[in-house]
Design a protein around this motif. Structure first.
Motif, short mmCIF file in Angstrom:
data_model
loop_
_atom_site.label_atom_id
_atom_site.label_comp_id
_atom_site.label_asym_id
_atom_site.label_seq_id
_atom_site.Cartn_x
_atom_site.Cartn_y
_atom_site.Cartn_z
N ASP A 133 0.44 -1.33 -0.12
CA ASP A 133 -0.10 -0.05 -0.28
C ASP A 133 1.18 1.41 0.23
OD1 ASP A 133 -3.08 -0.01 -0.17
OD2 ASP A 133 -2.74 -1.83 1.94
N ASN A 184 -1.93 -2.14 5.61
CA ASN A 184 -1.02 -3.60 4.61
C ASN A 184 -1.29 -4.68 5.43
OD1 ASN A 184 0.74 -3.13 2.49
ND2 ASN A 184 0.93 -1.28 4.21
N SER A 211 -11.29 -1.88 2.38
CA SER A 211 -11.00 -0.45 2.59
C SER A 211 -11.57 0.24 1.71
CB SER A 211 -9.28 -0.56 1.67
OG SER A 211 -9.61 -1.54 0.50
#
Ligand code: ADP
Ligand code: MG
Length: 334
Positions: free
Chosen positions: A49, A74, A226
């Protein structure tokens, strides 16, 4: 690389609380590359990320919180694969060497690294606008990875924790959320306690590793939230070639969201907001009781949202029985 930059790495990154030794890490920071091994029965699972100042976090962000968040998001990806954290690398670009910032940032990273037994094993340090790239590696039992393509018709859909906090936290920090132009929480209704709760949820989301590992053999698919629940469930549906029905009335909100948002905004934040880093999983009905028992034993809120269906539509079921197609809208980066 100048000596001072090398000294900087030694001082802030190549030190015990962050770059500790761990089984399977044969060589960490200091050589041209790290050396990692893995047990025969497991595969290595990798994810990355990238976080930019002003885009993913405000310039004023506390460096310790930022270090925690950067690693947490992550590790959340590893949880979504039912993988156990192994180690990580860090690509750091920063405009100047700010020792105080680095001290805080590495302390935040170290806290999460220790908690999840995931040491820093290498990286790169350059000068430029502040940006943080982290790549994590994990270990997953060869047959147990919770891939997106495994959902089966009739599976139940569950989500951990609360949804919508990420969107509300961003709004409270003055970062415009992009999922709905008319998302308008009543920020004045939030107490200092609510704001610090949201701040914690945003900066130190708890990757659901413990849950994911305990539930690994039960899950048919998993994803971490996310970009927003509907978009993220949409990934599972497309990969698995199935549809879903979820019950909007069951969406799990936190107290701050309920206090500051209309019913519509609560639903929108939970469905489209993202940045919650909870896990959405599917399980066959026969495994549902066991899944619920695992969550209960970990004191983890777990909500059954709905079911996987044979026709490929993604439907939201409302209180009055009204059925609506889910907009597969979620946070998009461009
Ligand atoms: P190279 O010139 O081969 O890219 P560097 O001089 O950049 O190597 O890095 C030296 C060592 O320090 C390497 O082991 C590298 O992995 C590590 N390192 C550099 N930057 C970081 C960082 N931000 N975090 C962790 N390790 C780092
Ligand atoms: Mg380098």
């Amino acid at each position: 690389m100048s000596y001072s930059e090398f000294g900087l790495i030694r001082k802030f990154f190549q030190q015990e609380p962050l770059a500790f030794s761990r089984q399977f890490v044969e060589m960490g920071i200091g050589d041209d590359a790290a050396i990692i091994s893995s047990p025969e029965s497991k595969s290595i699972c990798m994810s990355m990320d990238v976080l930019h100042e002003g885009v993913h976090f405000p310039a004023s962000a506390d460096p310790t919180s930022l270090g925690q968040r950067a690693l947490a998001v992550n590790i959340s990806d590893l949880a979504a694969m039912s993988a156990e954290p192994l180690c990580f690398t860090l690509g750091l670009s920063m405009p100047t060497v700010n020792e105080e910032w680095l001290r805080g940032f590495s302390a935040g990273l170290a806290e999460l690294a220790k908690k999840y037994n995931c040491p820093l094993v290498g990286g790169d340090t350059t000068s430029g606008p502040l940006s943080i790239a982290i790549q994590v590696q994990g270990l997953v039992e060869k047959s147990e990875a919770a891939v997106r393509s495994g959902a089966k018709v009739g599976d139940f859909i569950y989500v951990t924790g609360e949804l919508g906090n990420g969107a509300l936290a961003l709004q409270a920090m003055g970062i415009n959320v992009k999922f709905a132009d008319d998302f308008s929480p009543e920020l004045n209704a939030l107490s200092d306690g609510d704001l610090s709760y949201l701040n914690r949820q945003f900066y130190t989301p708890e990757p659901r590793i413990e849950f994911a590992l305990a539930a690994a053999t039960l899950l048919t698919s998993a994803i971490d939230i996310s970009d927003g629940l509907t978009g993220d469930i949409g990934h599972i549906l497309r990969a698995s070639g199935v549809g879903a029905e979820i019950n909007v009335e069951r969406l799990p909100y936190g107290a701050a969201l309920q206090k500051s948002c209309s019913r519509e905004d609560c639903i929108a934040a939970a469905l489209y907001g993202g940045d919650d880093y909870e896990l959405c999983v599917t399980v066959p009905p026969s495994q549902a009781k066991e899944l619920e028992a695992i969550a209960a034993s970990q004191n983890l809120r777990l909500t059954k949202l709905g079911e996987i269906t044979a026709d490929k539509d993604f439907l939201l079921i409302h209180e009055n029985g009204k059925r609506e197609f889910a907009a597969l809208q979620s946070y998009t980066h461009f």
